[in-house]
Design an enzyme around this catalytic site. Structure first.
Site, PDB file in Angstrom:
ATOM      1  N   LYS A 140     -18.853 -38.083  47.009  1.00 28.03           N
ATOM      2  CA  LYS A 140     -20.201 -37.525  47.174  1.00 28.03           C
ATOM      3  C   LYS A 140     -20.466 -36.996  48.586  1.00 28.03           C
ATOM      4  O   LYS A 140     -21.313 -36.123  48.768  1.00 28.03           O
ATOM      5  CB  LYS A 140     -21.254 -38.583  46.826  1.00 28.03           C
ATOM      6  N   ASN A 166     -24.327 -35.060  44.349  1.00 30.00           N
ATOM      7  CA  ASN A 166     -23.766 -35.521  43.068  1.00 30.00           C
ATOM      8  C   ASN A 166     -23.685 -34.388  42.042  1.00 30.00           C
ATOM      9  O   ASN A 166     -23.190 -34.604  40.940  1.00 30.00           O
ATOM     10  CB  ASN A 166     -24.556 -36.713  42.503  1.00 30.00           C
ATOM     11  N   ASP A 216     -29.956 -37.792  42.060  1.00 29.82           N
ATOM     12  CA  ASP A 216     -30.252 -39.232  41.985  1.00 29.82           C
ATOM     13  C   ASP A 216     -31.672 -39.524  42.466  1.00 29.82           C
ATOM     14  O   ASP A 216     -32.354 -40.393  41.926  1.00 29.82           O
ATOM     15  CB  ASP A 216     -29.270 -40.035  42.841  1.00 29.82           C
ATOM     16  N   GLY A 239     -26.545 -48.692  50.344  1.00 30.73           N
ATOM     17  CA  GLY A 239     -25.352 -47.855  50.219  1.00 30.73           C
ATOM     18  C   GLY A 239     -25.725 -46.477  49.701  1.00 30.73           C
ATOM     19  O   GLY A 239     -26.873 -46.030  49.832  1.00 30.73           O
TER      20      GLY A 239
HETATM   21  P1  NAD Z   1     -22.308 -48.728  47.627  1.00 30.92           P
HETATM   22  O1  NAD Z   1     -21.090 -49.564  47.645  1.00 30.92           O
HETATM   23  O2  NAD Z   1     -22.331 -47.413  48.340  1.00 30.92           O
HETATM   24  O3  NAD Z   1     -23.550 -49.589  48.217  1.00 30.92           O
HETATM   25  C1  NAD Z   1     -23.850 -50.907  47.839  1.00 30.92           C
HETATM   26  C2  NAD Z   1     -24.565 -51.575  48.997  1.00 30.92           C
HETATM   27  O4  NAD Z   1     -24.987 -52.874  48.585  1.00 30.92           O
HETATM   28  C3  NAD Z   1     -23.689 -51.776  50.238  1.00 30.92           C
HETATM   29  O5  NAD Z   1     -24.367 -51.309  51.378  1.00 30.92           O
HETATM   30  C4  NAD Z   1     -23.447 -53.281  50.272  1.00 30.92           C
HETATM   31  O6  NAD Z   1     -23.312 -53.775  51.597  1.00 30.92           O
HETATM   32  C5  NAD Z   1     -24.701 -53.798  49.622  1.00 30.92           C
HETATM   33  N1  NAD Z   1     -24.579 -55.122  49.002  1.00 30.92           N
HETATM   34  C6  NAD Z   1     -23.615 -55.543  48.158  1.00 30.92           C
HETATM   35  N2  NAD Z   1     -23.871 -56.800  47.755  1.00 30.92           N
HETATM   36  C7  NAD Z   1     -25.023 -57.174  48.363  1.00 30.92           C
HETATM   37  C8  NAD Z   1     -25.804 -58.358  48.323  1.00 30.92           C
HETATM   38  N3  NAD Z   1     -25.466 -59.417  47.572  1.00 30.92           N
HETATM   39  N4  NAD Z   1     -26.951 -58.392  49.060  1.00 30.92           N
HETATM   40  C9  NAD Z   1     -27.309 -57.332  49.820  1.00 30.92           C
HETATM   41  N5  NAD Z   1     -26.597 -56.188  49.890  1.00 30.92           N
HETATM   42  C10 NAD Z   1     -25.478 -56.106  49.163  1.00 30.92           C
HETATM   43  O7  NAD Z   1     -22.671 -48.535  46.095  1.00 30.92           O
HETATM   44  P2  NAD Z   1     -23.682 -47.450  45.487  1.00 30.92           P
HETATM   45  O8  NAD Z   1     -22.956 -46.194  45.228  1.00 30.92           O
HETATM   46  O9  NAD Z   1     -24.884 -47.415  46.350  1.00 30.92           O
HETATM   47  O10 NAD Z   1     -24.004 -48.075  44.067  1.00 30.92           O
HETATM   48  C11 NAD Z   1     -24.658 -49.354  43.939  1.00 30.92           C
HETATM   49  C12 NAD Z   1     -24.825 -49.656  42.454  1.00 30.92           C
HETATM   50  O11 NAD Z   1     -25.808 -48.764  41.928  1.00 30.92           O
HETATM   51  C13 NAD Z   1     -23.565 -49.396  41.634  1.00 30.92           C
HETATM   52  O12 NAD Z   1     -22.993 -50.612  41.326  1.00 30.92           O
HETATM   53  C14 NAD Z   1     -24.020 -48.690  40.372  1.00 30.92           C
HETATM   54  O13 NAD Z   1     -23.953 -49.573  39.268  1.00 30.92           O
HETATM   55  C15 NAD Z   1     -25.459 -48.411  40.613  1.00 30.92           C
HETATM   56  N6  NAD Z   1     -25.799 -46.984  40.469  1.00 30.92           N
HETATM   57  C16 NAD Z   1     -26.622 -46.644  39.445  1.00 30.92           C
HETATM   58  C17 NAD Z   1     -27.012 -45.331  39.294  1.00 30.92           C
HETATM   59  C18 NAD Z   1     -27.921 -44.961  38.153  1.00 30.92           C
HETATM   60  O14 NAD Z   1     -28.033 -43.767  37.864  1.00 30.92           O
HETATM   61  N7  NAD Z   1     -28.600 -45.903  37.530  1.00 30.92           N
HETATM   62  C19 NAD Z   1     -26.561 -44.336  40.183  1.00 30.92           C
HETATM   63  C20 NAD Z   1     -25.712 -44.721  41.219  1.00 30.92           C
HETATM   64  C21 NAD Z   1     -25.341 -46.058  41.348  1.00 30.92           C
END
Ligand code: NAD
Length: 298
Positions: free
Chosen positions: A79, A100, A115, A141
């Site tokens: 991305k 995206n 998004d 993230g």
């Molecule tokens: P990412 O890895 O870029 O970011 C995740 C963030 O969460 C990181 O900064 C990490 O440090 C933090 N983190 C992890 N565990 C944690 C905890 N227990 N407490 C606090 N912070 C914590 O991932 P992303 O791309 O941002 O995606 C996150 C989730 O969102 C994915 O698992 C996906 O399922 C979901 N997602 C859903 C959609 C949708 O359309 N519904 C779109 C994108 C992502």
């Protein structure tokens, strides 16, 4: 959305990423295109596939253009990398710093981020009227950046941001403050202390916690109470541990499927120049959870 005034008769698009074989996106686009009478092809272009081992993201964009693709969806881990390969960016993509959706038209590549709108629209329709003076975002993230801006656009006046990596929370708080000055932001390290001293009206989980492969939740269930609204953006499974606990505590909840469907709705509109039907795309999304029974003899 300038593309909306140029209807087309076909849809040719694809999803580039890694480990995307199970994505629901192709079926949503194909079914919506089919329902609108378009000849529709939507390919999974998994960069983990052995036949693409020698290909770069740049190679894939060139091939898609040469093959007449209307556009591409782009997911993990491309991305941000894809931004360096584009001619222009939409305002949302520029604000968030990630793309995206790439529209390929007239020899130009324009990057969008659907998004942000996807979460904002899901929030507006799924949790209308909830108090939004103070919200908590857990997870700063890639998706968290879009959700944070969407919350600001939905009228959240104060946004607290927590991440297990405190630098990420700080960076996102500064980014939202710069882009959305009407929303006050703060990075928070201690969730229990926040709930004791400055209780939020609601929270969004944008961490991967709760995914089938990462069970659990990113905050203690003891912090939930009926006054809180709770949104999760994880959608596999649809009912995450957080949503289950929030329902049990009497909270209003918003599952992640809404964002997943609505980001695809906006991408379809960008690819085709036609409005998409969110209810129809949601129904296609739901077929993954409720597959039609296999007829006897097939
Ligand atoms: P990412 O890895 O870029 O970011 C995740 C963030 O969460 C990181 O900064 C990490 O440090 C933090 N983190 C992890 N565990 C944690 C905890 N227990 N407490 C606090 N912070 C914590 O991932 P992303 O791309 O941002 O995606 C996150 C989730 O969102 C994915 O698992 C996906 O399922 C979901 N997602 C859903 C959609 C949708 O359309 N519904 C779109 C994108 C992502």
């Amino acid at each position: 959305m300038a593309q909306l005034d140029r209807p087309r008769e076909t849809l040719l698009a694809g999803l580039i990423g890694r480990g995307i074989a199970a994505s629901r996106t192709p079926r949503m686009h194909m079914a919506e295109g089919g329902a609108q009478g378009l000849s529709s092809v939507y390919r999974i272009l998994d960069m983990d596939a052995p036949e693409r081992a020698e290909l770069s993201l740049s190679d894939m964009l060139k091939a898609a253009e040469a093959s007449g693709f209307d556009g591409l969806n782009v997911t993990y881990p491309f991305k941000i990398e894809v931004m360096g390969l584009l001619d222009d960016l939409s305002e949302n993509a520029r604000t968030i710093g990630a793309v995206n959706t790439v529209v390929l038209k007239d020899g130009r590549r324009v990057g969008h981020n659907t998004d942000l709108w996807g979460f904002a629209q899901s929030f507006r329709t799924g949790l209308p009227e909830v108090p939004r003076d103070h919200a908590l975002l857990i997870g700063a993230g890639g998706a968290g950046v879009a959700v944070a801006h969407a919350l600001a656009d939905c009228g959240v006046r104060r946004l607290s941001i927590h991440d297990s990596d405190p630098d990420r929370a700080e960076r996102l708080a500064a980014q939202v403050a710069a882009n959305r000055p009407e929303t006050t932001t703060a990075a928070v390290a201690d969730l229990a202390a926040l709930f004791e001293t400055d209780r939020p009206d609601g929270l969004v989980n944008a961490t991967p916690m709760g995914m089938a492969k990462l069970p659990g939740m990113a905050l203690p269930a003891a912090l939930l109470d009926p006054a809180l609204w709770v949104a999760d953006i994880v959608y596999f499974p649809l009912e995450t541990e957080l949503l289950r606990a929030a329902r049990a505590a009497g909270c209003r909840v918003l599952p992640g499927s809404g964002m997943a469907v609505l980001q695809a709705v906006r991408a379809f509109e960008l690819f085709t120049g036609r409005p998409a039907d969110p209810a129809r795309m949601a129904a296609t999304f739901d077929t993954f959870d409720h597959p039609a029974p296999i007829a006897a003899g097939t």
